[in-house]
Write a protein that holds these residues in place. Structure first.
Motif: not given
Length: 87
Positions: A62-67, A1-9
């Motif tokens: 976007i990156q691949s997600a581990p299980p 699965m590919r996921v979007s990463v939202w950087d949050t502060y």
């Protein structure tokens, strides 16, 4: 699965800044839903935090997600990675 990463502060009431990532399926683009996931996570904290808006949370990559991330997203729709000052 590919996921979007939202950087949050998000600022904490004690002056520190929480840094965490919100991971969602890469096809999800509705920022209202993504921000709600972040707010749901913030509500689990025992200390007070500031608000979460587009100023605090931005698409990063976007990156691949581990299980384990795939499982978390399957269960609740998102996954949080705590980076700094989250506890």
């Amino acid at each position: 699965m590919r996921v979007s990463v939202w950087d949050t502060y998000v600022p904490r009431e004690d002056g520190k800044v929480m840094h965490f990532d919100i991971l969602v399926p890469d096809k999800m683009i509705d920022t209202d839903i993504i921000f709600e996931y972040g707010k749901k996570y913030l509500n689990t904290k025992l200390f007070g935090t500031g608000v979460l808006t587009s100023s605090e949370c931005r698409f990063c990559h976007i990156q691949s997600a581990p299980p384990q991330v795939v499982n978390s997203i399957s269960e609740k729709g998102y996954h949080i990675i705590e980076m700094e000052n989250c506890s």
